[in-house]
Write an enzyme that holds these catalytic residues in place. Structure first.
Site, PDB file in Angstrom:
ATOM      1  N   SER A   1       0.736  -1.349   0.049  1.00  0.00           N
ATOM      2  CA  SER A   1       0.036  -0.052   0.207  1.00  0.00           C
ATOM      3  C   SER A   1       0.845   1.119  -0.103  1.00  0.00           C
ATOM      4  O   SER A   1       2.011   1.210   0.699  1.00  0.00           O
ATOM      5  CB  SER A   1      -0.927   0.021   1.310  1.00  0.00           C
ATOM      6  OG  SER A   1      -1.645   1.276   1.402  1.00  0.00           O
TER       7      SER A   1
ATOM      8  N   TYR B   1      -1.516   0.009  10.815  1.00  0.00           N
ATOM      9  CA  TYR B   1      -1.354  -0.536   9.355  1.00  0.00           C
ATOM     10  C   TYR B   1      -0.073  -0.301   8.835  1.00  0.00           C
ATOM     11  O   TYR B   1       0.591  -1.106   7.874  1.00  0.00           O
ATOM     12  CB  TYR B   1      -2.716   0.024   8.687  1.00  0.00           C
ATOM     13  CG  TYR B   1      -2.774  -0.318   7.174  1.00  0.00           C
ATOM     14  CD1 TYR B   1      -3.105  -1.538   6.840  1.00  0.00           C
ATOM     15  CD2 TYR B   1      -2.370   0.432   6.224  1.00  0.00           C
ATOM     16  CE1 TYR B   1      -3.386  -1.922   5.417  1.00  0.00           C
ATOM     17  CE2 TYR B   1      -2.565   0.275   4.812  1.00  0.00           C
ATOM     18  CZ  TYR B   1      -2.904  -0.897   4.461  1.00  0.00           C
ATOM     19  OH  TYR B   1      -3.228  -1.380   3.218  1.00  0.00           O
TER      20      TYR B   1
END
Length: 250
Positions: free
Chosen positions: A144, A157
């Site tokens: 990501s 995250y």
């Protein structure tokens, strides 16, 4: 070494979203595709049906890829039906709640590390003997660009995505001698089913900062994954390929 399709491609979390599109794209390139799901069997079967309708080869395999007892059985089942796993796309993910730094717990970190470190580790351990026997393999993490953007509220995250990159780069050094490459494909914001309805108004602020002037689409990611899985990427390993329309250009 020229990569020939002598095994199968396993895409985790492939019943919908990016995983589903990646599975369809790899099948279009001739890979027998294992469509992994945890609970969405109808979704996985729909992806398989789509692939079969286009003349490809695929099957659905239910397994929790974060569970130590289930991953070896999954890989064995895929090998028995579709051939030894030659390509892994570690796409499965879980909830990604936002929380300010003062409220983030160690369990929040563990929850993210489970998907982005534990699951890939279990998968690699299970597929490595087969890849070494084939003399070739591709291990592709789905990352990501949130790691680069350091999005506030996403520290657990982002930290796990950083760990994922470190894992990939180290594995690339260790496994190159066996003809195995390890890379990360890192999407920007790609709206899929779990995001619900995303309107032009919702995305306007984000798109303003994207040089290519639009949101990404699942096929943008799937095409890059297909490249990394192919012989065209034979001399690419330990890399993080960011696919976000230039959103994080420094």
């Amino acid at each position: 070494m020229t990569l020939t399709i002598s095994g199968s491609a396993l895409v985790t979390g492939a019943s919908r979203g990016l995983g589903a599109q990646i599975a369809r794209r790899l099948a279009a390139d001739g890979w027998p595709v294992a469509v992994n799901y945890r609970s969405d069997r109808p979704g996985a079967e729909k992806v398989v049906a789509d692939i079969l309708a286009e003349g490809g080869r695929a099957a659905a395999f239910g397994a929790d890829v974060t569970a130590e007892a289930e991953v070896p059985a999954l890989v064995a089942a895929v090998a028995a039906e579709l051939g030894p796993v030659q390509v892994v796309v570690a796409n499965a993910t879980g909830p990604q709640p936002l929380a300010p730094a003062a409220e983030v717990t160690w369990q929040d970190h563990l929850n993210q590390l489970t998907f982005f470190v534990k699951s890939p580790t279990l998968l690699l351990t299970a597929v490595l003997p087969g890849m070494r026997e084939l003399g070739t393999g591709r291990f592709i993490h789905i990352g990501s660009d949130s790691f680069e953007r350091a999005l506030p509220g996403a520290s657990a995250y982002n930290a796990a995505k950083g760990a994922q990159l470190g894992l990939a780069r180290t594995w690339a050094r260790e496994l190159g001698r066996y003809g195995i490459t390890v890379n990360v494909v890192a999407p920007g914001w790609i709206p899929v089913e779990r995001h619900g309805v995303v309107t032009e108004e919702d995305s306007a602020g984000y798109v303003r900062d994207v040089p290519l002037g639009r949101l990404g689409r699942p096929e943008d990611i799937a095409d890059v994954v297909a490249f990394v899985a192919s012989d065209a990427s034979r001399f690419v390993t330990g890399e993080r390929v960011t696919v976000n329309g230039g959103h994080t250009i420094d």
